[in-house]
Design an enzyme around this catalytic site. Structure first.
Site, PDB file in Angstrom:
ATOM      1  N   THR A 126      35.926  32.663  32.437  1.00  0.00           N
ATOM      2  CA  THR A 126      35.826  34.325  33.251  1.00  0.00           C
ATOM      3  C   THR A 126      37.051  34.404  33.670  1.00  0.00           C
ATOM      4  O   THR A 126      37.844  34.009  34.033  1.00  0.00           O
ATOM      5  CB  THR A 126      34.734  33.470  34.190  1.00  0.00           C
ATOM      6  N   THR A 131      37.242  30.260  38.042  1.00  0.00           N
ATOM      7  CA  THR A 131      35.870  30.037  37.141  1.00  0.00           C
ATOM      8  C   THR A 131      35.415  29.070  36.430  1.00  0.00           C
ATOM      9  O   THR A 131      35.668  27.771  36.699  1.00  0.00           O
ATOM     10  CB  THR A 131      37.014  31.239  35.525  1.00  0.00           C
ATOM     11  N   ARG A 182      20.462  36.177  35.095  1.00  0.00           N
ATOM     12  CA  ARG A 182      21.312  35.459  35.887  1.00  0.00           C
ATOM     13  C   ARG A 182      22.347  35.885  36.211  1.00  0.00           C
ATOM     14  O   ARG A 182      22.953  36.135  35.367  1.00  0.00           O
ATOM     15  CB  ARG A 182      21.264  34.384  35.095  1.00  0.00           C
ATOM     16  N   GLY A 205      29.028  28.663  37.424  1.00  0.00           N
ATOM     17  CA  GLY A 205      28.710  29.796  38.373  1.00  0.00           C
ATOM     18  C   GLY A 205      27.803  28.920  39.528  1.00  0.00           C
ATOM     19  O   GLY A 205      28.315  28.773  41.009  1.00  0.00           O
ATOM     20  N   GLY A 247      26.177  34.276  38.081  1.00  0.00           N
ATOM     21  CA  GLY A 247      26.844  33.253  38.863  1.00  0.00           C
ATOM     22  C   GLY A 247      27.885  33.731  39.225  1.00  0.00           C
ATOM     23  O   GLY A 247      27.768  34.292  40.685  1.00  0.00           O
ATOM     24  N   ASP A 248      29.004  33.062  39.799  1.00  0.00           N
ATOM     25  CA  ASP A 248      29.504  33.176  41.362  1.00  0.00           C
ATOM     26  C   ASP A 248      30.481  34.586  40.372  1.00  0.00           C
ATOM     27  O   ASP A 248      31.097  34.976  41.915  1.00  0.00           O
ATOM     28  CB  ASP A 248      31.428  31.661  41.214  1.00  0.00           C
TER      29      ASP A 248
HETATM   30  N1  GLY Z   1      31.579  31.605  36.843  1.00  0.00           N
HETATM   31  C1  GLY Z   1      30.836  32.722  35.441  1.00  0.00           C
HETATM   32  C2  GLY Z   1      29.397  32.135  35.562  1.00  0.00           C
HETATM   33  O1  GLY Z   1      29.509  31.165  35.481  1.00  0.00           O
HETATM   34  O2  GLY Z   1      29.090  33.046  35.419  1.00  0.00           O
END
Ligand code: GLY
Length: 318
Positions: A150, A201, A178, A204, A180-181
């Site tokens: 990321t 990164t 979905r 997530g 993520g973080d």
């Molecule tokens: N760190 C990005 C994700 O898990 O989507």
């Protein structure tokens, strides 16, 4: 004093663009948006923006987040399809009074109604990756989630404003919807101009368990340097995850405080980052772990050439 730090080598060209803005006393929000757009627009980076790898249904769904450390305003979008610069939409959302985080159809409708540029984000190269991965998953029982970068950045300008931002296509072959973080404030990004900012990164689902960007900023508030805060947060979360569930996903972070001091840490080998300030031209470092500590090794020209060669090498349908 100005400064900018970003995850992964892919940010280098963007950081060079941001440097042009920051050294002319420009705004950190403008600089970070410009830098992230540069990464989003380059089709050979397969985990951000145009050229990002699709979900299991073959659709590119993008996430982005933005935080202004002066006002603490946030904006984020999740699982948006067919718009070219998610970071610009996230930044715009940060200027709204409410409805700052939008996902899926709501994010798409907002972007459409506000005149953002539509674009089919699925490239022919990403389609080949998708086709090949489906085939490998059948033949080799590969897990869908693997390998992911990321873009996350923290930027400080001469007016002492700190901002943090992220952009990602998320995990390859993720479930539709979905996130993520990266669009989650406190997990993927956090900024407070009175302290500093951080961004993450990696996996997530695990980064969210530690609200790691907020944790790093809290540690800096307690007096830790950005490097100490990054290492402490990564080690704490890594240890906790291993104790509680037997393993930890990839965790990599960068941070910058209000004085422009910076840090980077990771629980994997090979995490790279880019940093620049008034005395330091945009430079790529690789994080190495030695005796539980993270050290930063300058990336050689040979390493950088190989990085680019790998990303741009031709791919063929299997
Ligand atoms: N760190 C990005 C994700 O898990 O989507």
């Amino acid at each position: 004093m100005w400064g900018i730090i970003a995850t992964w080598t892919m940010s280098k060209e963007g950081i060079e663009k941001a440097e042009e803005i920051l050294k002319m006393s420009g705004d950190s929000g403008d600089a970070i948006e410009k830098a992230i757009k540069e990464v989003e627009d380059f089709e050979y980076y397969k985990s951000v923006g145009y050229g990002g790898l699709p979900n299991e249904e073959g659709e590119v769904e993008l996430d982005a987040g933005y935080m202004d450390g002066d006002t603490l305003q946030i904006g984020a979008i999740g699982a948006i399809r067919d718009f070219s610069n998610p970071i610009t939409i996230a930044r715009r959302l940060s200027k709204e009074k409410v409805n700052n985080v939008l996902v899926g159809e709501g994010a798409i409708q907002y972007a459409y109604q506000n005149g953002f540029q539509r674009k089919n984000m699925l490239t022919s190269r990403a389609k080949i990756h998708y086709h090949n991965r489906l085939k490998e998953m059948k033949e080799l029982e590969l897990k869908p989630y693997s390998g992911h970068d990321t873009v996350g950045m923290v930027c400080l300008d001469e007016l002492h404003k700190v901002v943090a931002a992220t952009s990602t296509s998320g995990l390859f072959m993720k479930k539709k919807g979905r996130i993520g973080d990266s669009p989650i404030v406190g997990s993927g990004f956090y900024a407070d101009s009175q302290i500093g900012g951080a961004t993450a990164t990696g996996l997530g689902e695990d980064l969210m368990k530690g609200c790691i960007s907020y944790e790093i900023v809290s540690l800096m508030e307690k007096g830790l340097s950005p490097q100490e805060a990054c290492e402490e947060a990564v080690n704490q979360l890594d240890t906790k995850l291993k104790q509680r569930k037997g393993q930890s996903g990839d965790i990599s972070v960068v941070a910058m405080n209000k004085k422009g001091e910076w840090g980077a840490a990771s629980n994997i080998e090979g995490f790279s980052f880019v940093v620049a300030n008034a005395c330091h031209k945009p430079t790529v470092y690789i994080v190495k772990r030695k005796n539980g500590k993270c050290i930063h090794e300058l990336a050689s020209q040979e390493w950088l050439d190989e990085y680019m060669r790998k990303r741009m090498e031709p791919i063929y349908k299997k």
